[in-house]
Structure formats: C-alpha cells, structure tokens
Design an enzyme around this catalytic site. Structure first.
Site, PDB file in Angstrom:
ATOM      1  N   GLN A 105      13.523   3.881   2.315  1.00  0.00           N
ATOM      2  CA  GLN A 105      13.969   3.819   3.907  1.00  0.00           C
ATOM      3  C   GLN A 105      14.120   4.694   5.184  1.00  0.00           C
ATOM      4  O   GLN A 105      15.356   4.809   4.415  1.00  0.00           O
ATOM      5  CB  GLN A 105      14.543   2.413   3.965  1.00  0.00           C
ATOM      6  CG  GLN A 105      13.430   1.228   3.291  1.00  0.00           C
ATOM      7  CD  GLN A 105      14.481  -0.078   3.175  1.00  0.00           C
ATOM      8  OE1 GLN A 105      15.258  -0.553   3.844  1.00  0.00           O
ATOM      9  NE2 GLN A 105      13.861  -0.413   2.431  1.00  0.00           N
TER      10      GLN A 105
HETATM   11  N1  LIG Z   1      -3.635  -0.319  -2.598  1.00  0.00           N
HETATM   12  C1  LIG Z   1      -2.079   0.979  -3.376  1.00  0.00           C
HETATM   13  N2  LIG Z   1      -1.422  -0.200  -3.155  1.00  0.00           N
HETATM   14  C2  LIG Z   1      -0.234   0.526  -3.930  1.00  0.00           C
HETATM   15  C3  LIG Z   1      -0.473   1.842  -4.692  1.00  0.00           C
HETATM   16  N3  LIG Z   1       0.526   1.892  -5.487  1.00  0.00           N
HETATM   17  C4  LIG Z   1       2.028   1.289  -4.996  1.00  0.00           C
HETATM   18  N4  LIG Z   1       1.548   0.199  -3.486  1.00  0.00           N
HETATM   19  C5  LIG Z   1       1.849  -1.059  -2.806  1.00  0.00           C
HETATM   20  O1  LIG Z   1       2.222  -0.503  -2.016  1.00  0.00           O
HETATM   21  C6  LIG Z   1       3.326  -1.004  -1.715  1.00  0.00           C
HETATM   22  C7  LIG Z   1       4.527  -0.198  -1.835  1.00  0.00           C
HETATM   23  O2  LIG Z   1       5.492   0.320  -3.085  1.00  0.00           O
HETATM   24  P1  LIG Z   1       6.164  -0.140  -3.638  1.00  0.00           P
HETATM   25  O3  LIG Z   1       6.205   1.096  -4.571  1.00  0.00           O
HETATM   26  O4  LIG Z   1       7.949  -0.295  -3.668  1.00  0.00           O
HETATM   27  O5  LIG Z   1       6.913   1.200  -2.386  1.00  0.00           O
HETATM   28  P2  LIG Z   1       8.440   2.147  -2.236  1.00  0.00           P
HETATM   29  O6  LIG Z   1       8.146   4.276  -2.733  1.00  0.00           O
HETATM   30  O7  LIG Z   1       9.268   2.457  -3.616  1.00  0.00           O
HETATM   31  O8  LIG Z   1       9.168   1.734  -1.308  1.00  0.00           O
HETATM   32  P3  LIG Z   1      10.470   2.125  -0.817  1.00  0.00           P
HETATM   33  O9  LIG Z   1      11.195   1.574  -1.897  1.00  0.00           O
HETATM   34  O10 LIG Z   1      10.473   1.223  -0.083  1.00  0.00           O
HETATM   35  O11 LIG Z   1      11.039   3.264  -0.435  1.00  0.00           O
HETATM   36  C8  LIG Z   1       3.617  -2.319  -2.867  1.00  0.00           C
HETATM   37  O12 LIG Z   1       2.795  -3.245  -2.269  1.00  0.00           O
HETATM   38  C9  LIG Z   1       2.467  -1.300  -3.733  1.00  0.00           C
HETATM   39  O13 LIG Z   1       1.886  -2.508  -4.645  1.00  0.00           O
HETATM   40  C10 LIG Z   1      -1.659   2.224  -4.728  1.00  0.00           C
HETATM   41  O14 LIG Z   1      -1.988   3.587  -5.263  1.00  0.00           O
HETATM   42  N5  LIG Z   1      -2.718   1.474  -4.171  1.00  0.00           N
END
Ligand SMILES: Nc1nc2c(ncn2[C@@H]2O[C@H](COP(=O)(O)OP(=O)(O)OP(=O)(O)O)[C@@H](O)[C@H]2O)c(=O)[nH]1
Ligand SMILES: [Mg+2]
Lengths: 187, 881
Positions: free
Chosen positions: A72
C-alpha cells in the site's frame, strides 16, 4: 536436486538462513506467493498486509526468512529500511494490472537507486504474477515495459507465475537460491 | 516478596546491572537488532535495558524512538519465545513515542491468531496499543474472536484491551457487546471479571441498561469473586444516584448486604467497605458491616487486619459511634507486629477517643514512630491535625509532638505534612500562633528541603509582623541570608521586606540588613534586595502597599501564556499586566475527599483541576474556536457549569458563563442521550433581557447519541451596570433525525425541526467578580480610602437567615468575594461579627466589602463597600438587598 544438495552442503548452507525481501505494489500477490511456499500447516488466509510480516519457508534444504512487505502506498517508504540486510529481493508484479505498470517502474527505479542497494550484487527475482488472468501480459512484455535489460550490475530473472496454484514459483526460487549461493561463495 | 528480594540483592552487593545505563550507548547497542542471524539472548538483554530506561523516565525523542522501533521490527524473524515477548513489551512502550508504529499490525495479527498460545495474549495487548481509530475496523473481527476464545488469558487480554480502546473508539467497542456477554458466562474468574468491566463500561451512560444488567446479575450469582466485587461497586454507584429512599427499602442494597455473608473474604470486605462508605448509611445498616470488619481485626491474616483497620480509620470521622464499638479490638492492634496496622489502630482511636486519652495514645505512638514508614507517619500527622481541631486546648502537647517529628529524619512529603499541620493549627487557633511560629523558626535553622524553607519564610513574612514581638523573628530570617542557597536567600529577603513594610520601628534595622543583601553574589537576591530597599526607603508610602504588602493577583499559568505570546509577537507597546486574568484563590473548605465517592475501574480517570488551571484551559479552548475569534479581550472568569435540565432527560444541558470585561460568552454543553436519534444544527434561542445585546451565535453542527457538543452565544453586557444581573429564558432548537440504534446511521435524510425548553439562566453578580486573596486586608482598606475610591454604606435586615454562620455563607456566595483574615470563621458563642471581603469586578476593578453582622430578629447587616466607581458600589450593595 542432486546438484543443489551438493551445492548447499558445499557452502555449508544447510545451517544457514537466507534472508529475502518481498516487495511489489499492493494486491500483486506477494503474501499469496509466500503462503504457497510455506509448509502446509503454516498456511493462512491471505489478507492485505498492514506494515510487514515475517514468514519462513524451506526450499531444497535452504531456510528462507522472507519479509513480506505491504504494497500500500503509505507503507512503500518502509521498504528501504530493510534493503541493507537482505541477500535477495523478490519483486512481485501483477501482470494483469497494465494501468499501474508505470507505478511499478517508478518504485523499481527508487529501489535500484537507493544507497543501500546501489553498489551490491543483490539478485532480484521478478514474478510476473497472475499469469492465469485473461488479459495478463507475458513475462517478456513486462521485462521490456519495465526496461529490465538496463540492469547490469545485478543478476535478475523474470518468471511468469500463478501464485494461487503455485505455478512458476519453484523455478524462480531455484534461480534465486543459486544466485545467493554464488554470492556467498565469492565472499 | 519482590521487595524482600531486592533488599537481599542489595546486601549481597550484587546490585542492579541496569543502574548506570546511558541512553545513547543503549540505543547504539540496539543496532544489534539489525544483525543476521538474530542473537536472541543478546537482543533480549538490550530490549530490557531500553524498557528499563523508559520506565526510569528517560525521554526518547521521536527520531530515536522511531529508529529503535524499526530495528525492533526485525526481531520478528527470530522464533525465540522470550525475545518475542520482550518485543511485544517494547512495542507497547514505544507505541506512543515512535512514528508509523502500525507497520507491525500484520505481524501482530498473525501472532494473535496463530497457534503459539504463549504469543497470543501479549500480541493482543501490543496490537491494541498501536491501533488507532481508523485501523480498528481492520482488526475488529479478530478482537471479537479473541474475546470469546477458549484460552482464558487470550480472552482476558482482549477484554482489557477493549476497555482501553473505548478511549479512542467507543462506538466500535460497543459493537462487541454480544461477545462480552458470552465471556461473562466463562468459568474463569478473571475473564468473568473483565467481561463485566467491559459490559459496564459500554452501558455506563445508559442508566436503564445498567439497571437491567445489575438486576439480572444480582439474581444469578456470579462465580468470580472479583466480578462480584465490581458488581458491588456498580450497585453502590446506582444506590448513590437513587435519591433519598431509605437503603433498607432498596432491593439493590439487599444484594450488598447479602454479600456480607459471601464465602469469599474479598467479597465480604468489599461489601463492608461499600456499606460504610454509602452516603445514606444509617446505624441500622452500619452494624452488620462494622461487625464484619471487627471480626477481620482479629484475623490471623495481616492483609485482612490491615484492610479492616484502614477502613475503620477512614470512617471514624463520619460514624464515630459505630467505630467506638470496635475500640477493644483496636486497642489490641496497637501492639500488632505489623507497624502499619498499629499506626492505623492508634490514629483511629485518636479520632474517636476522648480528650483524656490523647496523652496516653500519643505516648504510645512515640514509642514506635521511628519504626514506621513515612507514608504512615503522614497518617499520624493527619490524625494530629484532626485532634487539634477537635480539642484546641491540647495544642501544646500536640505541637510539641509535631516539632519533635520535625526534627527527626524524613522525606519532603512527610515534613511538608507536618509543616502544613502546624500552619493550619496557627491559622485555626490564635493562641497557638506564637508557639507554632517558634517551632517553624527552629525547623528552618536546619531544614534540607528548599521548598519547605521558602514556604515557611513566606509565612513568617506574612504572620510575623502582626505578632506581639516581631523583632524576634528577624534573626532567624537573616540567618538564612547568611547560610542558605540562593533560592532560600531570596525568600528571606522578601520576608524581611514584609517586616520593614508593616513595622515602622523595625524599618531602620531592616534597611541596614537589606543594604547588606545588595552585596549578595546571586542576581535574584541582589535584585530583590535593591528593589525592596528603594521602595522602603523612598517617600511614596502607596508603593510600599502596592509592591510589598499586596501581592500579585494574576493567575500564573495565564501570565505565562500572555508573556510567551508577547515575546513571540514583538510590538512597540509595553506589556500590560492588567490584561492578564486574575486568579481566584483555591476554595478553603474542601470537604474531605475519598469518602462516599465510588470510583469504578475507570481507565479514563479525571483529575480535579485547580481553579486557575481550569480557567486557563477554558481560555485556550475558547481561543481555539474560529467563529469566536477574535475574543473580546482576555477571559476574566468562568462560572461552574449550571445544570439547565433535570439530570435524567433526553438532553442534558449545562451552561458555563464566561465573563470578559464587557462581554459574556455563554457556553451550552449539550449531551444527547437518545440512542436512536441524531441531532443536527443545534442552537440555543435566548430571550435576552433589557440592555443585553447578542452579537454572535455558534451552533453545533451534529450530535449523535452519547456525544456532547457545545453551542456558544456571545453577548455584550448592558451599559447600565444595574441591568447586568438578570435572567435569560432559553430554548434548545435543533433538527432531529431518527436513526438505527445499532449503527448510528440515520434512517432518512429528512429530519424535522424541534425545540426543547430549558430552565431559566441567571447571570449573577458573582459571575462578574473573582475572589481575591488579600494578605493584609486592613492595609488594603486603608489604601482604598484616599485614592479615587467611592464608599457606599447601607443597612439591611436579613430576615430569611437565622444564624450568623448562615448569613456569612450567603453573603460570600452572593457577592462571590474572598473572605479575608479568616473572618468567614465565626468564633464560638458570639452574637456580632465583622466579615471582610475582597474581590475584583470585571474590567479589573478592586472591590472591598466590610459587613458588620449582628444577631437580632434575623440578622442585621451594615455593609460598607469601597469600589473605584459609584456604579459598581451600588451594584454590590443592591445585590444583597
Ligand atoms: N488470479 C490470480 N489471483 C492472484 C494471484 N496471486 C494473488 N492473487 C490474488 O490477488 C489478491 C491479492 O493478493 P495478496 O497476496 O494479498 O497481495 P499482496 O501483494 O500481499 O498485497 P498487499 O499485502 O496489500 O501489499 C488476492 O485476492 C489473491 O488471491 C494469481 O496468480 N492469480
Ligand atoms: Mg500482503
């Protein structure tokens, strides 16, 4: 496998902890990537990260400590506090989020120019994540959009991945392990 | 236990390894946190050092704290349990000092919901300490789960943290009420206790809901003795609010009485303590409670004996007869091996005993007074003070005892309480004055506490010149100039000047001494000596009055603010001290505290403010309201809040009258108690009486349930002073929107206009006058004779009062002025009395009043007013008419 096992015993990596920093914009899938890499009984339901989270996993007998940073806006400036003491960086990109590719480029630029990373041969692994999404860009397109080829003083590698299913992750992590081992050998 | 061990360590010479820590080097060490791999042992010790420093009062700057905090986040890599728990403590301590502390939110939520039970409770506490209102939503789900967790430590931690969170987000915590209800039926004693605390706190402002809760719980007994204790406290609060029904009629009181027979001693004690402290307790209710305490007095457990005798000590003043019943038991406790118990027993006996037993008991105390701690010596001193008031004739014995105590070893607080007591005896009892002053003189000859020496010198300066033989004090005072530190020397110089100002025959000698002081090596002392020397040797006697006899009346905090502002905004004009508000002296007859007040585990305790501080905080508050800027001058006086509604109505409105030199600001504080309504555009319609002019109104935009908001009205006082004492009709007006009681969201956008009649508001003379303490009223009165002052005299018969005491009280309240020379205390058995008052009318006009009272059919009063204008003098005489 055999090769890696040899490598790790050779450089006494068995007992060694390797520390990596996981960065990338919010919603790119960083926490999901790490969640997949963890052993089954450590898995959690992924939610947006607030601040940072420390995760541990093993890959081919090498213990990883990963700092899962929040992507974020308000937390991006926290990343730099952790550049100085990591041995590798995992940069996760949502390949279906074309709109924010420019933001990714900007953040990457800041990372590369930070005093704590500039002179170091820090390996950077890019995951072009969410390759399963319908309008996902290919890893080649992303590499050129971000102009990755200009990075010459650091080893880098990009792989397409699907963090939900775990596809493409092992390939990337194997590359990263190897790079870190090499760095240690040179020391 | 812990205490004993510490002592032992000291003897072993092991000492405290943290004793000589230095902040910068410890913070330097904290860089170790950045090393990989983490060394848990080393980091744990460093964290301990940091915590130790913070707890010793060491201040960490924001940058230092933030750096340390970030370094600490790296320790989450380690899985060492001890280190992790230290990190939680570190987070809690630094959470208020460092920036961006919420970056550990995810790390903590992970630990809070994880499998490691050792982490969970502590992680909750740390998480709640870093969470602000905006983040609370994000962790709400986890908190709700934690409250009902099967692990008692987790549940307790979540409940207690919720209680702390009400401070930042009361309405979010309110939504956890169902979970708290569930926790209330827990088998764990702590969980049940904490759950009740949270439930009560959530419903606290809703009397009906509290009553329901209590009624339910008093019927189905709670398992946890702690919860029962809390319930007793809640019940007592309800009982105190109940009004004047006899306690024996109240079913709630029935519950308290039943608790006297509970199987847990804790509960029994709590109930007894509650009963004796209730305002409406009569001997009938008292008896069973006192017999319980009496039983405890002979318990083999020191804690119970202590609790019992302490409680008896406290109520000895309010219910002496009941306590006398325990005299035998108390006598037995005098020889208790625990000296604290013995002290309390003796002082209780002193409070209730007869004059004849004073000597015996005092002798007994003196056998072990050297063995008890300062804290209990203070208890002894307080008992002596009470005795002196009760038996003025005993002041000789008691004063001797006090002066012996003064000579003993002891800390500042203890010595100060002795000095206070001697001073109050001097003030109460003119016969004791000379001996008292003599004891104090002797004390300052060898007094290590600068602040006390300064106070006593000030007192000598005030009282000494009016004794039979003022000259005897000069030597003691001058000795200080030769022997003491600079601060004391200054005070001594000021005290000598007082003698010079009030005793003409001593003046030549004083001038010689002051001339010597002009050689002092301290700037302040020299300046004062020079200043006083020139005033006293000059030929302008009114200067002597203004600059020496009469002292500075302004409020110190306001003066400080005014000066800071003056320095910050340089102007060519001189600083005008008359713009600084005058401070009212603190009320003297403060009723004894700690009695009858029930303080229920309230994490947001309110400290009572002194009048000067309260006025200053009002001034700051008013200045921060943009709609009122610029304020019409500086704030002169703020009244106490006046209730304009009955206490249990839909809207609770209080008014504070802020008086300026020509203007008045009325501040209406409005509390919306209706849970299903939202009020908008709230204002107050005033029917202003003749002469007043409304200049501005500041409405309150919005009030949801449980919120308090303020409406301000700025008025100009009438030109004609006699119209300023008047009555305003007032009506509350607003737009009401109904809303969902659980979410607080309005059901519709449309509201309707409504009004609510308030009680009439009186602007009184006392709202326009501040009390002024005149050290020497007579001198001020004489001074007001010549200078442009008007004198007005009138005679009234006060038919409605029947005693002089009552007359004095009424006059002081009506005029809002300060009694001088203790003339508000009536010597016994007199039928005539003169009351002397001093005050300041808005605009900075000094006013002096002398009221000669005589008891005849009613009370006849001859009042003489000296004021700088005829109009003011008339206003004051007419206020009593
Ligand atoms: N379709 C798809 N969705 C994904 C993939 N990787 C993550 N997501 C989805 O993307 C969303 C965000 O994933 P997070 O792992 O929380 O993202 P993050 O980078 O950790 O986000 P922050 O912690 O806010 O920085 C989730 O709903 C996951 O299920 C992927 O390879 N394919
Ligand atoms: Mg994440």
């Amino acid at each position: 496998m055999g090769l890696l096992d040899k490598l790790s015993s050779l450089f006494r990596l068995k007992k060694r902890e390797v520390k990596v920093l996981v960065v990338g914009l919010n919603n790119s899938g960083k926490s999901t990537v790490l969640n997949h890499l963890k052993s089954d009984d450590d898995k959690i339901t992924v939610e947006p990260t607030v601040g940072l989270n420390v995760e541990k996993f093993k890959h081919n007998n090498v213990g990883f400590t990963a700092l899962d940073m929040s992507g974020q806006v308000r937390y991006r400036e926290v990343w730099e506090h952790y550049y100085s003491d990591c041995e590798g960086i995992i940069f996760v990109i949502d390949s279906s989020d074309r709109l924010r590719l420019a933001v990714v480029q900007e953040e990457l630029e800041l990372l590369l120019q930070h005093p704590d990373t500039v002179g170091k041969r820090l390996p950077i692994l890019f995951f072009a994540n969410k390759m399963d999404a319908r309008d996902a860009l290919s890893s080649v397109k992303i590499a050129s959009a971000l102009n990755l080829h200009r990075i010459i003083n650091k080893p880098w590698h990009i792989c397409a991945s699907n963090a939900v299913k775990g596809e493409g992750l092992d390939e990337g992590i194997e590359w990263l392990t190897q790079q870190i081992c090499e760095n240690i050998r040179k020391e | 236990m812990a205490f004993k061990r510490d002592k032992k360590e000291e003897e072993d010479g092991g000492g405290n390894i943290f004793l000589n820590l230095e902040k910068t080097s410890v913070l330097q060490e904290a860089r170790t946190f950045n090393e990989t791999p983490v060394n848990p042992r080393k980091c744990t010790i460093i964290l301990s050092k940091i915590l130790y420093l913070i707890n010793q009062g060491e201040q960490l700057g924001t940058t230092e704290a933030t750096e340390t905090f970030f370094a600490m986040t790296k320790l989450f890599q380690s899985r060492d349990v001890i280190l992790r728990r230290m990190v939680y403590l570190g987070i809690k301590e630094l959470s208020s000092l460092a920036e961006d502390v919420i970056i550990v939110t995810s790390s903590l939520t992970k630990d809070m919901t994880g499998k490691e039970d050792l982490y969970r409770a502590a992680a909750i506490r740390a998480l709640c300490s870093i969470t602000d209102g905006s983040m609370l939503q994000a962790i709400e789900r986890y908190m709700k789960q934690a409250i009902v967790d099967r692990n008692a430590a987790v549940s307790s931690a979540a409940l207690v943290s919720s209680l702390h969170m009400t401070r930042i987000a009361g309405d979010v915590v309110k939504r956890w009420v169902n979970e708290a209800q569930e926790a209330l039926i827990s088998d764990n004693v702590m969980v049940q206790y904490h759950a009740l605390g949270v439930l009560y706190h959530i419903r606290k402002s809703d009397r009906l809901a509290v009553t329901k809760l209590v009624t339910k719980l008093t019927r189905s007994p709670l398992k946890s003795p702690f919860a029962v204790c809390l319930l007793i406290r809640i019940v007592c609060k309800l009982l105190e609010e109940e009004g004047d029904v006899a306690l024996s009629e109240s079913p709630l009181f029935d519950f308290v009485e039943k608790c006297l027979r509970h199987k847990s001693e804790t509960v029994i004690y709590e109930a007894a303590h509650a009963v004796v402290n209730l305002r409406r307790t009569t001997p009938r209710e008292l008896a069973p409670a006192v017999s319980v305490l009496q039983l405890f007095c002979s318990s083999p457990k020191p804690a119970l004996r202590f609790a019992a005798v302490r409680t008896l000590n406290k109520v000895a003043m309010s219910h002496p007869a009941a306590v006398t019943a325990c005299n035998l038991d108390l006598e037995n406790l005098i020889s208790d091996s625990n000296r604290s118990i013995a002290t309390l027993a003796i002082t209780t006996l002193l409070k209730t005993g007869a004059e004849s037993s004073v000597d015996r008991l005092m002798k007994q105390i003196s056998t072990f007074v050297s063995e008890i701690s300062d804290e209990f010596k203070v208890v002894v001193v307080q008992a002596i003070r009470a005795l002196c008031l009760k038996f003025p004739r005993k002041h000789g014995v008691l004063m001797n005892f006090l002066s012996a105590m003064l000579r003993d070893e002891g800390g500042l607080e203890y010595k100060a309480s002795i000095a206070d007591t001697i001073i109050s005896i001097i003030e109460e009892n003119p016969d004791a004055k000379e001996t008292g002053l003599a004891h104090l003189c002797e004390f300052i000859e060898d007094c290590e506490h600068t602040s006390l020496a300064v106070r006593i010198l000030h007192l000598l300066g005030k009282e000494g010149p009016r004794t039979k033989q003022p000259s005897r004090y000069i030597r003691f005072i001058y000795n200080r100039v030769i022997l003491e530190s600079a601060v004391v020397r200054c005070a001594a110089v000021a005290a000598m000047a007082q003698f010079g100002a009030s005793c003409p025959d001593l003046l030549p000698n004083i001038l010689v001494l002051l001339a010597r002081c002009q050689m002092d090596c301290d700037d302040e002392t020299r300046d004062r000596a020079t200043f006083y020397y020139h005033i006293l040797s000059g030929d302008q006697p009114q200067f002597i009055y203004h600059y020496i006899v009469d002292h500075l009346q302004v409020s110190i905090p306001s003066l400080e603010r005014a000066l800071t502002q003056y320095v910050a905004n340089p102007t060519p004009e001189q600083f005008d001290i008359s713009t600084v508000p005058v401070s009212a002296p603190e009320p003297t007859n403060v009723p004894e505290k700690g009695h009858g007040t029930v303080d229920i585990a309230n994490p947001v305790a309110v400290q009572p403010e002194t009048p000067a501080k309260a006025a200053e905080s009002y001034a700051v508050k008013l200045a921060s309201i943009p709609e009122l800027a610029p304020l019409p001058g500086s704030l002169f006086r703020s009244s106490d809040p006046v209730q304009l509604t009955e206490s249990e109505t839909e809207y609770v409105v209080k008014c504070i009258k802020h008086c300026f030199s020509d203007h008045l600001i009325l501040q209406f504080n409005i509390l919306n108690t209706l849970s299903d309504t939202l009020l908008e555009s709230i204002g107050v319609t005033l029917e202003e009486p003749e002469g007043y002019e409304i200049l501005k109104e500041v409405a309150c935009p919005k009030l949801s349930c449980g919120e308090t908001g303020s409406v301000y009205v700025l008025l100009k006082f009438p030109e004609d002073l006699s119209l300023s004492v008047s009555t305003f009709g007032a009506t509350l007006k607003f737009v009401v929107k109904d809303c969902d009681p659980t979410t607080g969201e309005p059901d519709t956008d449309e509201g309707y206009h409504d009004t609510y009649m308030l009680e009439d508001l009186d602007v009184l003379l006392s709202d326009q006058v501040v009390r002024v303490m005149k050290g020497n009223w007579g001198a001020a009165w004489e001074q007001a004779e010549g200078e442009s002052f008007f004198e007005l005299e009138d005679t009234y018969v006060l038919t409605s009062v029947t005693s002089l005491e009552q007359a004095i009280q009424n006059i002081v309240v009506f005029l809002g002025m300060q009694p001088a020379e203790r003339t508000d205390r009536l010597p016994q058995g007199k039928s005539a009395h003169t009351l002397l008052l001093a005050g300041m009318f808005r605009g900075g006009h000094d006013v002096l009043v002398r009221a000669k009272l005589a008891l005849a059919e009613g009370v006849t009063m001859q009042i003489t007013v000296r004021a700088p204008s005829q109009e003011i003098a008339e206003l004051i005489t007419s206020a009593l008419g």
